[in-house]
Design an enzyme around this catalytic site. Structure first.
Site, PDB file in Angstrom:
ATOM      1  N   ASP A 211       0.653  -1.160  -0.048  1.00 28.14           N
ATOM      2  CA  ASP A 211       0.055   0.043   0.009  1.00 28.14           C
ATOM      3  C   ASP A 211       0.730   1.334  -0.130  1.00 28.14           C
ATOM      4  OD1 ASP A 211      -3.151   0.262   1.018  1.00 28.14           O
ATOM      5  OD2 ASP A 211      -1.826   2.177   0.994  1.00 28.14           O
ATOM      6  N   ILE A 212       0.450   2.427  -0.641  1.00 27.53           N
ATOM      7  CA  ILE A 212       1.358   3.515  -0.931  1.00 27.53           C
ATOM      8  C   ILE A 212       1.398   4.195   0.277  1.00 27.53           C
ATOM      9  CG2 ILE A 212      -0.397   5.236  -1.927  1.00 27.53           C
ATOM     10  CD1 ILE A 212       1.728   5.764  -4.075  1.00 27.53           C
TER      11      ILE A 212
ATOM     12  N   ASN B 265     -12.957  -3.084   1.964  1.00 29.47           N
ATOM     13  CA  ASN B 265     -13.884  -2.148   2.314  1.00 29.47           C
ATOM     14  C   ASN B 265     -14.555  -2.310   1.111  1.00 29.47           C
ATOM     15  OD1 ASN B 265     -12.990  -0.990   4.507  1.00 29.47           O
ATOM     16  ND2 ASN B 265     -11.349   0.109   3.521  1.00 29.47           N
TER      17      ASN B 265
ATOM     18  N   GLN C  89     -15.044   2.793   0.671  1.00 28.53           N
ATOM     19  CA  GLN C  89     -14.038   2.167  -0.310  1.00 28.53           C
ATOM     20  C   GLN C  89     -13.492   3.410  -1.130  1.00 28.53           C
ATOM     21  OE1 GLN C  89     -15.835  -0.849  -2.906  1.00 28.53           O
ATOM     22  NE2 GLN C  89     -13.986  -1.351  -3.976  1.00 28.53           N
TER      23      GLN C  89
ATOM     24  N   HIS D 136     -10.126  -5.402  -3.583  1.00 26.36           N
ATOM     25  CA  HIS D 136      -8.993  -5.512  -2.647  1.00 26.36           C
ATOM     26  C   HIS D 136      -9.153  -5.888  -1.227  1.00 26.36           C
ATOM     27  CE1 HIS D 136      -9.968  -1.238  -2.375  1.00 26.36           C
ATOM     28  NE2 HIS D 136      -9.222  -1.276  -1.330  1.00 26.36           N
TER      29      HIS D 136
ATOM     30  N   HIS E  58      -6.969  -5.613   2.256  1.00 31.66           N
ATOM     31  CA  HIS E  58      -5.651  -5.047   3.006  1.00 31.66           C
ATOM     32  C   HIS E  58      -5.277  -6.094   3.842  1.00 31.66           C
ATOM     33  CE1 HIS E  58      -6.695  -0.742   2.029  1.00 31.66           C
ATOM     34  NE2 HIS E  58      -7.884  -1.314   1.893  1.00 31.66           N
TER      35      HIS E  58
HETATM   36  P1  DGP Z   1      -9.857   1.373   0.382  1.00 35.19           P
HETATM   37  O1  DGP Z   1     -10.079   2.511   1.039  1.00 35.19           O
HETATM   38  O2  DGP Z   1     -10.290   0.241   1.022  1.00 35.19           O
HETATM   39  O3  DGP Z   1     -10.312   1.584  -1.124  1.00 35.19           O
HETATM   40  O4  DGP Z   1      -8.090   1.413   0.010  1.00 35.19           O
HETATM   41  C1  DGP Z   1      -7.466   2.020  -0.956  1.00 35.19           C
HETATM   42  C2  DGP Z   1      -5.938   1.776  -0.651  1.00 35.19           C
HETATM   43  O5  DGP Z   1      -5.253   1.799  -1.868  1.00 35.19           O
HETATM   44  C3  DGP Z   1      -5.590   2.754   0.302  1.00 35.19           C
HETATM   45  O6  DGP Z   1      -5.030   2.231   1.375  1.00 35.19           O
HETATM   46  C4  DGP Z   1      -4.531   3.535  -0.395  1.00 35.19           C
HETATM   47  C5  DGP Z   1      -4.174   2.526  -1.519  1.00 35.19           C
HETATM   48  N1  DGP Z   1      -3.409   3.173  -2.636  1.00 35.19           N
HETATM   49  C6  DGP Z   1      -4.307   4.154  -3.414  1.00 35.19           C
HETATM   50  N2  DGP Z   1      -3.685   4.442  -4.662  1.00 35.19           N
HETATM   51  C7  DGP Z   1      -2.415   3.750  -4.635  1.00 35.19           C
HETATM   52  C8  DGP Z   1      -1.529   3.625  -5.617  1.00 35.19           C
HETATM   53  O7  DGP Z   1      -1.292   4.196  -6.490  1.00 35.19           O
HETATM   54  N3  DGP Z   1      -0.496   2.526  -5.267  1.00 35.19           N
HETATM   55  C9  DGP Z   1      -0.891   1.796  -4.045  1.00 35.19           C
HETATM   56  N4  DGP Z   1       0.433   0.760  -3.881  1.00 35.19           N
HETATM   57  N5  DGP Z   1      -1.617   1.873  -3.108  1.00 35.19           N
HETATM   58  C10 DGP Z   1      -2.629   2.694  -3.460  1.00 35.19           C
END
Ligand code: DGP
Length: 126
Positions: A35-36, A97, A104, A110, A112
């Site tokens: 996760d970023i 989520n 979400q 996805h 986590h």
């Molecule tokens: P959610 O709220 O459950 O949809 O979580 C989305 C997650 O995705 C959040 O923890 C941050 C992550 N995320 C968003 N953009 C990127 C990206 O470009 N790269 C990565 N690795 N993670 C990302």
């Protein structure tokens, strides 16, 4: 009502290699990457390669092979990051989520995997 998948979401772009990711594990059906914005020392996202909006979409429409593979990858990663309690790890949390109330942000299914610190109670009281 059938789900409509937005193929411009950020995880679709990651799957098409249009933006980079820090891959942890990849199979024919599943991709796992960091996760970023990690919420803990270990924060990995596991996504199916198929176009599914969220968990209930995936559980309803994915093939048995996709679901099995996804589940195995999630399980394997808990060991890879040394979080699985039976391997001496301190545990982990799985979160997926969905929709507005689930908050979400990215409309591609996805999971986590979060670990590496004591995470506290799952949901804060309203
Ligand atoms: P959610 O709220 O459950 O949809 O979580 C989305 C997650 O995705 C959040 O923890 C941050 C992550 N995320 C968003 N953009 C990127 C990206 O470009 N790269 C990565 N690795 N993670 C990302």
């Amino acid at each position: 009502m059938p789900y409509e998948y937005d193929d411009q979401n950020i995880f679709a772009k990651i799957l098409r290699c249009e933006i980079p990711n820090d891959t942890v594990m990849e199979t024919d059906f599943t991709l796992a990457f960091r996760d970023i914005t990690p919420a803990a020392p270990e924060h990995i996202l596991v996504i199916p390669k198929g176009s599914y909006v969220n968990y209930d979409h995936f559980a309803t429409d994915a093939t048995d092979a996709e679901i099995l593979d996804f589940t195995r990858v999630v399980g394997a990663i808990t060991h890879t990051i040394k979080a699985a309690p039976n391997g001496g790890g301190n545990g982990y949390r799985l979160i997926t989520n969905a929709g507005h109330d689930g908050v979400q942000d990215v409309p591609h299914m996805h999971m986590h995997i979060i670990a590496g610190r004591r995470l506290g109670r799952m949901i804060q009281p309203a």
